[in-house]
Design an enzyme around this catalytic site. Sequence first.
Site, PDB file in Angstrom:
ATOM      1  N   HIS A 101       0.878  -1.176   0.000  1.00  0.00           N
ATOM      2  CA  HIS A 101       0.000   0.000   0.000  1.00  0.00           C
ATOM      3  C   HIS A 101       0.913   1.222   0.000  1.00  0.00           C
ATOM      4  O   HIS A 101       2.001   1.183   0.604  1.00  0.00           O
ATOM      5  CB  HIS A 101      -0.827   0.131   1.282  1.00  0.00           C
ATOM      6  N   ASP A 104       2.267   2.043   3.383  1.00  0.00           N
ATOM      7  CA  ASP A 104       3.223   1.075   3.964  1.00  0.00           C
ATOM      8  C   ASP A 104       4.652   1.517   3.705  1.00  0.00           C
ATOM      9  O   ASP A 104       5.539   1.285   4.516  1.00  0.00           O
ATOM     10  CB  ASP A 104       3.121  -0.307   3.292  1.00  0.00           C
TER      11      ASP A 104
END
Length: 438
Positions: A101, A104
Amino acid sequence: MSGFFDHISPIQYEGPESDNPLAFKYYDKSKKVLGKTIEEHLRVAVCYWHTFCWDGSDIFGGGPFDRPWHGSVNDHTAALMKLDAAFEFFDKLGNPFFCFHDTDVMATAETPREHTENFRKIVDAIEAKMASSQTKLLWGTANMFSHPRYMAGASTNPNPDVAAFAALQVKEALEATHRLDGAGYVMWGGREGYDSILNTNLKQEMDQLGRFVAMTVEHKHKIGFKGDIWIEPKPHEPTKHQYDRDVATVYGFLKEYGLEDEVGVNIEPNHATLAGHSFEHEVEMANALGIFGSIDFNRGDPQNGWDTDQFPNDLRENTMALYYILKGGGFKNGGSNFDAKVRRQSRDAEDLFYGHIGGMDLLARALQNAAALIESGKLQAFTEQRYEKWESGMGKLMMSNNATLGDMAKYCLKENNSPEPVSARQEYLENIVTQHTK
Ligand code: XUL
Ligand code: CO
């Protein structure tokens, strides 16, 4: 070399007799199965979020994990350390792909401009890292569920400014996925659902989501991204009712908004079981509807009613799923992403290796079982024979649109035949699966 995993040597295949817990027993990546190597079939990916971001915290307490790459604040320096740790891990494990993501990989951001700046900076660093690694990007995605701004959804939010922030994140994440040569882009509708109908305009929210997915598809074509877009079904958690509850619901949604030829599904077994389905049901449903894409491999806990995201270890369940994946033609752009996390008490870095080694060994075994089931042809032959009457006579006329309800009724009366029930041989078929689960 950053040296976060210096005590771990590259993981090798040593065969089923090996006693080495840090070796593959079944994941012999170059072994050929049905004409392709195990590595080419499975297209294994490690996910960034559970493996490198999570500190082990749960709703009752803070994170017990020993993660030397986590800085005290998540700034760009910490993001770079995490990136070093991730690629050192990939290079040692030998997974051909990874998934992430936006949030992240990047330094924490509050405003849209900060988001864009921090994300683009880390994408430059990821691109440089990938240039000297074998690990490729399976898929990218945007996290539009963790930040409190997404409390009431992203594209389904009552406030269009929140949807605009989501649009910025998706645009950036899709462009980064394209730039990093990703095979796909995933949309999990983290909070695209509702908790109470009393405050929700369901039709309005569904229309917002439909338009948002359509805009994402339009942008994919605009930038020339050739990978796939997949929605990841989940019935609930975090919201009570998620709009993308299961494969069939997602298909209905795609049809409603004219997106069924553009978007497929990323199926997760723990989401399938939360929806009251078996994993293989969801795979075969996606095959039947022509929207099978990719898998987030994991497992739930049969006694816990939530998304525990454990590493898969059920050989029969995964043999069945891989049987239907192979029957549908196998992975094309998709692959086997481990959306799985080690348990909170598995606090050491080496536990991350045990989790992934176990998962990869399991999938290699399940794949070979599934291939043997395909080669035996027994399940397929039985099912084909069960439906063969539809290939002629009145069955064929009905299915080729050459019979009306009246024609069928007339035929029925003419034959005056009360058909005898026929055994479906479930136990006979289950025994074949047992025989192939090795
Ligand atoms: C949540 C989940 C996500 C998606 C990506 O249950 O599975 O991690 O896979 O957003
Ligand atoms: Co997932």
